[in-house]
Design a protein around this motif. Sequence first.
Motif, mmCIF file in Angstrom:
data_model
loop_
_atom_site.group_PDB
_atom_site.id
_atom_site.type_symbol
_atom_site.label_atom_id
_atom_site.label_comp_id
_atom_site.label_asym_id
_atom_site.label_seq_id
_atom_site.Cartn_x
_atom_site.Cartn_y
_atom_site.Cartn_z
ATOM 1 N N GLU A 499 0.814 -1.214 0.000
ATOM 2 C CA GLU A 499 0.000 0.000 0.000
ATOM 3 C C GLU A 499 0.853 1.272 0.000
ATOM 4 N N HIS A 500 2.157 1.127 0.072
ATOM 5 C CA HIS A 500 2.992 2.290 0.379
ATOM 6 C C HIS A 500 3.067 3.316 -0.737
ATOM 7 N N THR A 502 0.792 4.173 -2.884
ATOM 8 C CA THR A 502 -0.428 4.974 -2.818
ATOM 9 C C THR A 502 -0.434 5.869 -1.586
ATOM 10 N N ALA A 503 -0.028 5.292 -0.460
ATOM 11 C CA ALA A 503 -0.063 6.060 0.790
ATOM 12 C C ALA A 503 0.904 7.236 0.733
ATOM 13 N N ARG A 505 1.937 8.722 -2.220
ATOM 14 C CA ARG A 505 1.403 9.675 -3.206
ATOM 15 C C ARG A 505 0.291 10.518 -2.588
ATOM 16 N N ALA A 506 -0.305 9.997 -1.536
ATOM 17 C CA ALA A 506 -1.395 10.734 -0.876
ATOM 18 C C ALA A 506 -0.897 11.986 -0.159
ATOM 19 N N ILE A 640 -1.405 -1.691 -4.476
ATOM 20 C CA ILE A 640 -2.850 -1.535 -4.612
ATOM 21 C C ILE A 640 -3.189 -0.596 -5.782
ATOM 22 N N LEU A 642 -5.751 1.518 -5.865
ATOM 23 C CA LEU A 642 -6.546 2.670 -5.424
ATOM 24 C C LEU A 642 -6.192 3.977 -6.139
ATOM 25 N N GLY A 643 -4.909 4.271 -6.215
ATOM 26 C CA GLY A 643 -4.500 5.551 -6.768
ATOM 27 C C GLY A 643 -4.562 5.631 -8.283
ATOM 28 N N ARG A 645 -7.151 4.640 -10.300
ATOM 29 C CA ARG A 645 -8.488 4.703 -10.897
ATOM 30 C C ARG A 645 -8.685 5.959 -11.726
ATOM 31 N N GLU A 658 -3.894 -6.532 -4.090
ATOM 32 C CA GLU A 658 -4.847 -5.970 -3.138
ATOM 33 C C GLU A 658 -4.767 -6.639 -1.766
#
Lengths: 688, 688
Positions: A499-500, A502-503, A505-506, A640, A642-643, A645, A658
């Motif tokens: 998950e890192h 995405t986390a 990039r957040a 993941i 998530l980022g 989409r 996932e």
Amino acid sequence: PEGWTDLDTKAVDTVRALAADAVQGPQAGHPGTAISLAPAAYLLFQKVMRHDPSDTNWVGRDRFVLSAGHSCLTLYIQFYLGGFGLELDDLKSLRTWDSKTPGHPEYGHTAGVEVTTGPLGQGVGNAVGMAMAARRQRGLLDPDAAPGTSPFDYQIYSIASDGDIEEGISSEASSLAGTQRLGNLTLIYDNNKISIEDDTNIALSEDTAKRYEAYGWHVQTVDWTNDGKSYGENIKALNDALAAAREVTDRPSFIDLRTIIAWPSPGKQGTGAAHGSSLGDDEVKALKEVIGFDASKTFDVDPAVLEHTRGLVQRGKDAHAEWQKSFDAWASKNADGKAMFERLTKRELTPGWEKALPTFDADEKGVASRAASGKVLTALAPVLPELWGGSADLAGSNNTTPDGQPSFLPEDRQSKKFSGSPYGRVLHFGIREHAMGAIMNGIAVSTGLRVYGGTFLTFSDYMRPSVRLASLMKLPVTYVWTHDSIGLGEDGPTHQPVEHLTALRAIPGLDVVRPADANETAWAWKTILEHSDRPAGLILSRQALPTFPRDTDGFAAADGTAKGGYVLKDSEGDPEVILIGTGSEVQLAVKAAEQLAADGVKARVVSMPCVEWFFEQDEAYRESVLPAGVKARVSVEAGIALGWRGLIGDAGRAVSLEHFGASAAAGVLFEEFGFTPAKVVEAANESI
Amino acid sequence: PEGWTDLDTKAVDTVRALAADAVQGPQAGHPGTAISLAPAAYLLFQKVMRHDPSDTNWVGRDRFVLSAGHSCLTLYIQFYLGGFGLELDDLKSLRTWDSKTPGHPEYGHTAGVEVTTGPLGQGVGNAVGMAMAARRQRGLLDPDAAPGTSPFDYQIYSIASDGDIEEGISSEASSLAGTQRLGNLTLIYDNNKISIEDDTNIALSEDTAKRYEAYGWHVQTVDWTNDGKSYGENIKALNDALAAAREVTDRPSFIDLRTIIAWPSPGKQGTGAAHGSSLGDDEVKALKEVIGFDASKTFDVDPAVLEHTRGLVQRGKDAHAEWQKSFDAWASKNADGKAMFERLTKRELTPGWEKALPTFDADEKGVASRAASGKVLTALAPVLPELWGGSADLAGSNNTTPDGQPSFLPEDRQSKKFSGSPYGRVLHFGIREHAMGAIMNGIAVSTGLRVYGGTFLTFSDYMRPSVRLASLMKLPVTYVWTHDSIGLGEDGPTHQPVEHLTALRAIPGLDVVRPADANETAWAWKTILEHSDRPAGLILSRQALPTFPRDTDGFAAADGTAKGGYVLKDSEGDPEVILIGTGSEVQLAVKAAEQLAADGVKARVVSMPCVEWFFEQDEAYRESVLPAGVKARVSVEAGIALGWRGLIGDAGRAVSLEHFGASAAAGVLFEEFGFTPAKVVEAANESI
């Protein structure tokens, strides 16, 4: 102390009254510490520190870090009294929209604030970083000066609260500061035994002074509580302790300053209520009566007091002028040093530095991007002396040690494997990722040095609060995060990031850069170093990645890396589907595109090493890479979805992971978890 | 020690040979510590600990936490020798796909592993949590038993490496363990002064034993290096120290065990090379020669040794049977206790517990969701004794203290504000979010207790590595993360979460639950507690949120919360646009829908407190909430939009915050940053 006058005493009491008044405005804030620490802060700002309110960027200034950032008034009121640019109206607008006096000190927002603090413990790490930066800077510019004689010698002071002491990051940083023998650092612990849950005995019963002795610090106690028997603000004792701390140059200094929070507030001293809430009108009045102020007035400052304290402006100018002589003397003898100093101050890179960057020949077997990064660092070390860094005990794995470069270590801390000098450039943080992050921030705010620090990508979690602060402060620090996916292999799910990406990039303002091959890695470093206004995380593989044949066989040059995303290999004719990959998964997109071409499907391969850079490009460029008309899109990233989409859209498919990883060889994991060209082909066909 | 035989010595050497052989297979792993710690691990597993290889869930067992998780062979080989279920083939398949012997010990994967370790420092925190859990469990079930006489009395042992000692999380947890006087905890520090960067002197020069004395621990040194002069594995000295540690019941115990890594490997002992790499064939042979083993054989175990060590199986059964008598005696006198014990063991909740949940009347002014959560906890405290928790020094802000409940504190650590007992249920972690996370994990793995811990949402970053491990282990712990947006207000950007909701949703297996009003908050707690197979983060507001008029005025009941997302208020007729909100922003969606209705636009309001729960619903339900045909969608959440793209689709619009916050009153910030019904209306019209 000597030279202390009644006006000084009145100024200290003025600080208390102003602190109490200021928090009454927003009816929220932290008055208690600002009130009881008034004499300590006043002593530091008016009597002890060498600084110039007219030039808060003066390189020769002593630094002050308010690790207890919630007590922002401790700073703001000294800035007001000392003439740093704040006036009474600023104190009156505490914690309001667009004021110069936000709820926690913000770097770059209020002149004189050396670093953004508030998240507890960070400031201690920042101060350690500043102390290290000062030594490295001295080593670069004036290594042979006798101690205390260089224009680049200065002191770092920091005030820590109980909360700072409890946070693990301060333990990490303090242990390392002991190892590093940071004699220019003095940490004052405001030991008032009160935090938000009131009496700290419920959670903090350690002997903190003894703990700092165990770290190898020079430890002194200044007990204004007289062991709980009576309270007396012995300012001379504190001044003497600060002087003794400066005298000890082979160890950092810790001053255990025992205080009563909010003293002498008659009803709320020594209570948690005084920590994080306004005192209330009645208690403010009662406090003013105790200190002999007119309880009917607010923000009432005796002009004689202000005239007295604003004397700091001239004293600061004088000190600065005096220092300028020593600087000029140094500069006249060190033309190269002066040029470097000016370059660093402007955060400019050595002209032509980029010529040192290596290029890598096409190679199907290739090289791990962490190894390519190591070659870049080795190549840059001679031309960019300001570039330094290290690892949280993973130097060999992170490839963060440029070949042949000395470690930054006191003489008695060197090892068989790592030699160097106190002025060296390879940092050894120990297994302390969080302190590493805060230290990097401290380095970045205090000098023009460029610093990097490495660990496994998974353990970016351990340093995340400091990464966030680097992003908030827009500091040019670089994280070298290797072992960037299940490609890490056998160490298993605890060590495999999923998950890192995405986390990370957040986080607003952080560039997350994941190059696909060795040449993208060189371009990634180039682009990162050309930015001086933001942090970046460089995400690197453990495993070898093919080095693409650039400018041949349909492959584009690697300079597209600087644009964040680019067409690495286009289809013949308009694409029917776009395969977007990052890092180690770009090779899967390339192979899938070949397979699709064989099947008669036109697939474009986009390498997207940095989404943030891509979105900085103009719309025309972005459209040229990802034409709006091509809805069939596939993202390929071993993490993941998530980022992704937003980029792949409703019709898009993500080849992603996932769930957590597993312990096995990397090749097995990629196969088992569906990271194969065949899966990308399948997703592409679905998307079409 | 007494009773130690030549077979024991040979068994210890067998451990060394097996450790060296096992890592040769994958050609990667950590042999050094497993080799040099062989006698310590063997002593613990074969002679000291009370456990039953045939039943690794026996509640009366002593617990062992290998905080140095990279030395997984330290565990696996003891599991093999002791008959816990591993055989030689398992050791041979070390670190391979689907084996029982992954690269780091994994909870729930290999019998006997008490907790997943590997990320350094976590295990120390876990062990502290286990020690606290044991005390709380005893307080619930057998509070009046004399020390050491209850079937619920057991010891917690942990082994820490240099890396564990360097990580701040272990400092946090150890300081708190001293405050908590955890006499059932013994931490063995494998002080071998070697980490991946070789000699730790470059980064760790502190006096760690003295540091633990400062924490208030009982500290002993067992120096097998004889101050560097000669190496001798004085097993009796270690055994004596372990016995002394058990005798000291008012403090945790720290044993500074000075070793040489990989001893007696002749060529690699005392080197970083032995830490994280296979020894290589030559060195493995040389090691076997030193210990008198046949160097030509691998995985060679003398049957007499195995027979001897597998004697643990019967000894474990005997100890278990002996314990069973004391348990039965207790049970016969404590029918209620036995029922509770059985309920907790099955992780079932008290029948009818949900009737205690409060409901909240409609109220336009409403209540902060953190306050509603506090009321829920107060209501549940009497019916769910297993539910306990606290805060990282933000009890009053997180509303984590149920009214009238006692603190979990030794007699001499209580304060005016917080009284209680060693058996209390309100936890005071101090400002140590990371240790809080690891302690919660330790509590969750070792008993049927349900634990929660609070801090500000922003500071979830400080505990993120532990949150990830809870997710990986599927532990039912609950994070109470309040002050969940810019609604926090004046404290400013350092304290305002922006990216955190997305970053937390990114963690596989973590439920992120952000209720929109007080009744959703009650339903959120209900649903979280009904899950016993995963962690959840409960995301709560500082500011008051309107309590919606449930089941009237078109508002749905709050039970939809359990489904993660539901139609809170529908349009009249098929919706033209769907407004999806979470938490404090749902009210904006409601007002926007009203405005849109007035403009003749049919807007459905969906409250989406938990995206993870929503995606667990069947497709028909999801379609009923978010019909595929309605492409016009707006997400409203005071954080980044990154995670919403998938739900709102290509035509959707996000009302989001893509930058850091600011210091001002909450109302000002929502207005300035565009969180208003008007902006939602604007986005809805754009989307349509």
